[in-house]
Scaffold this motif. Structure first.
Motif, PDB file in Angstrom:
ATOM      1  N   PRO A  23       0.803  -1.184  -0.157  1.00 54.06           N
ATOM      2  CA  PRO A  23      -0.033   0.127   0.020  1.00 54.06           C
ATOM      3  C   PRO A  23       0.850   1.248   0.101  1.00 54.06           C
ATOM      4  CG  PRO A  23      -0.724  -1.517   1.631  1.00 54.06           C
ATOM      5  CD  PRO A  23       0.351  -1.981   1.197  1.00 54.06           C
ATOM      6  N   GLY A  24       1.906   1.215   0.307  1.00 56.11           N
ATOM      7  CA  GLY A  24       2.679   2.522   0.662  1.00 56.11           C
ATOM      8  C   GLY A  24       3.708   2.646  -0.518  1.00 56.11           C
ATOM      9  N   LYS A  25       3.718   1.745  -1.562  1.00 63.91           N
ATOM     10  CA  LYS A  25       4.702   1.761  -2.486  1.00 63.91           C
ATOM     11  C   LYS A  25       4.772   3.113  -3.474  1.00 63.91           C
ATOM     12  CE  LYS A  25       5.676  -0.652  -6.778  1.00 63.91           C
ATOM     13  NZ  LYS A  25       4.786  -0.746  -8.132  1.00 63.91           N
ATOM     14  N   GLY A  26       3.373   3.600  -3.739  1.00 67.13           N
ATOM     15  CA  GLY A  26       3.642   4.700  -4.647  1.00 67.13           C
ATOM     16  C   GLY A  26       3.820   6.017  -4.321  1.00 67.13           C
ATOM     17  N   TRP A  27       4.131   6.219  -2.828  1.00 69.76           N
ATOM     18  CA  TRP A  27       4.247   7.564  -2.421  1.00 69.76           C
ATOM     19  C   TRP A  27       5.187   8.313  -2.987  1.00 69.76           C
ATOM     20  CZ3 TRP A  27       8.505   9.805  -0.468  1.00 69.76           C
ATOM     21  CH2 TRP A  27       9.647   8.640  -0.236  1.00 69.76           C
ATOM     22  N   TYR A  28       6.416   7.936  -3.465  1.00 71.29           N
ATOM     23  CA  TYR A  28       7.425   8.808  -4.078  1.00 71.29           C
ATOM     24  C   TYR A  28       7.008   9.332  -5.433  1.00 71.29           C
ATOM     25  CZ  TYR A  28      11.894  10.553  -5.577  1.00 71.29           C
ATOM     26  OH  TYR A  28      12.978  11.369  -6.079  1.00 71.29           O
ATOM     27  N   GLY A  29       6.165   8.891  -6.002  1.00 68.98           N
ATOM     28  CA  GLY A  29       5.584   9.148  -7.335  1.00 68.98           C
ATOM     29  C   GLY A  29       4.472  10.480  -7.016  1.00 68.98           C
ATOM     30  N   ARG A  30       3.719  10.292  -5.841  1.00 66.31           N
ATOM     31  CA  ARG A  30       2.907  11.407  -5.289  1.00 66.31           C
ATOM     32  C   ARG A  30       3.731  12.560  -5.046  1.00 66.31           C
ATOM     33  NH1 ARG A  30       0.318   6.707  -3.269  1.00 66.31           N
ATOM     34  NH2 ARG A  30       0.989   7.171  -1.369  1.00 66.31           N
ATOM     35  N   ALA A  36       6.334  19.068  -8.215  1.00 63.15           N
ATOM     36  CA  ALA A  36       6.268  19.617  -9.715  1.00 63.15           C
ATOM     37  C   ALA A  36       5.270  20.655  -9.500  1.00 63.15           C
ATOM     38  CB  ALA A  36       5.935  18.444 -10.742  1.00 63.15           C
ATOM     39  N   ALA A  37       4.133  20.421  -9.191  1.00 61.11           N
ATOM     40  CA  ALA A  37       2.967  21.207  -8.924  1.00 61.11           C
ATOM     41  C   ALA A  37       3.533  22.483  -8.278  1.00 61.11           C
ATOM     42  CB  ALA A  37       1.675  20.709  -8.357  1.00 61.11           C
ATOM     43  N   VAL A  71       8.399  16.189   5.599  1.00 63.09           N
ATOM     44  CA  VAL A  71       7.861  15.390   6.546  1.00 63.09           C
ATOM     45  C   VAL A  71       6.936  14.235   6.012  1.00 63.09           C
ATOM     46  CG1 VAL A  71       5.915  15.468   8.319  1.00 63.09           C
ATOM     47  CG2 VAL A  71       7.766  17.323   8.126  1.00 63.09           C
ATOM     48  N   PHE A  72       6.249  14.422   4.869  1.00 65.56           N
ATOM     49  CA  PHE A  72       5.541  13.404   4.190  1.00 65.56           C
ATOM     50  C   PHE A  72       6.587  12.372   3.723  1.00 65.56           C
ATOM     51  CE2 PHE A  72       4.509  11.805  -0.324  1.00 65.56           C
ATOM     52  CZ  PHE A  72       3.229  11.000   0.349  1.00 65.56           C
ATOM     53  N   ALA A  73       7.783  12.421   3.298  1.00 62.72           N
ATOM     54  CA  ALA A  73       8.651  11.789   2.791  1.00 62.72           C
ATOM     55  C   ALA A  73       9.035  10.868   3.940  1.00 62.72           C
ATOM     56  CB  ALA A  73       9.758  12.265   2.095  1.00 62.72           C
ATOM     57  N   ALA A 127      10.835  16.815 -12.003  1.00 68.24           N
ATOM     58  CA  ALA A 127      10.103  15.932 -11.111  1.00 68.24           C
ATOM     59  C   ALA A 127       8.949  15.072 -11.739  1.00 68.24           C
ATOM     60  CB  ALA A 127       9.521  16.652 -10.101  1.00 68.24           C
ATOM     61  N   ALA A 128       8.282  15.747 -12.941  1.00 71.01           N
ATOM     62  CA  ALA A 128       7.352  15.363 -13.284  1.00 71.01           C
ATOM     63  C   ALA A 128       7.917  14.093 -14.224  1.00 71.01           C
ATOM     64  CB  ALA A 128       6.500  16.406 -14.527  1.00 71.01           C
TER      65      ALA A 128
END
Length: 138
Positions: A23-30, A36-37, A71-73, A127-128
């Motif tokens: 479940p935590g796998k895709g955090w780096y993409g987010r 980027a945003a 903090v998120f990372a 980043a994108a």
């Protein structure tokens, strides 16, 4: 029989670890998409907004954004393989684009909205691109 039982127990343990990590796998993409945003907001603000008010708003906002992303990372339970090298590559490419954008935007293209838009896209691109690469199936 003991070796077989030990192997089954080990495989069950591996399956539990994989299930917990998935479940935590895709955090780096987010993380990368958020970074980027943020560039699409920060770069035009820095290039087009002048004076003490601009500095008083953009710098604390950037500190807040970088702190929130950090903090998120740090709170993520899974670290992708090769994250250090990958992240340094992204940040190095971003830093080069950001420095070039500021140098050109503040000297050769002051107050140019088209340049600020292009610079924002250039700063968001590393980043994108990495986020797109992260979202590919392994």
């Amino acid at each position: 029989m003991t070796n077989e039982t030990d192997a089954i127990t080990a495989l069950k343990g591996i399956a539990r670890i994989e299930a917990a990590a998935r479940p935590g796998k895709g955090w780096y993409g987010r993380y990368l998409w958020l970074f980027a945003a943020w560039q699409l907001v920060l770069v035009p603000a820095v290039l087009l907004w002048r004076g003490p008010a601009a500095l008083a708003v953009t710098m604390p906002a950037n500190v807040l954004a970088v702190t929130a992303l950090s903090v998120f990372a740090v709170r993520q339970p899974v670290v992708p393989r090769g994250l250090g090298r990958s992240h340094l590559t992204v940040i190095g490419a971003w830093a080069a684009a950001y420095c070039a954008s500021l140098a050109l935007g503040l000297t050769a293209f002051p107050d140019s909205i088209p340049f600020a838009a292009a610079a924002a896209l250039a700063c968001a691109a590393p980043a994108a691109v990495a986020a797109l690469r992260e979202s590919r199936p392994a």
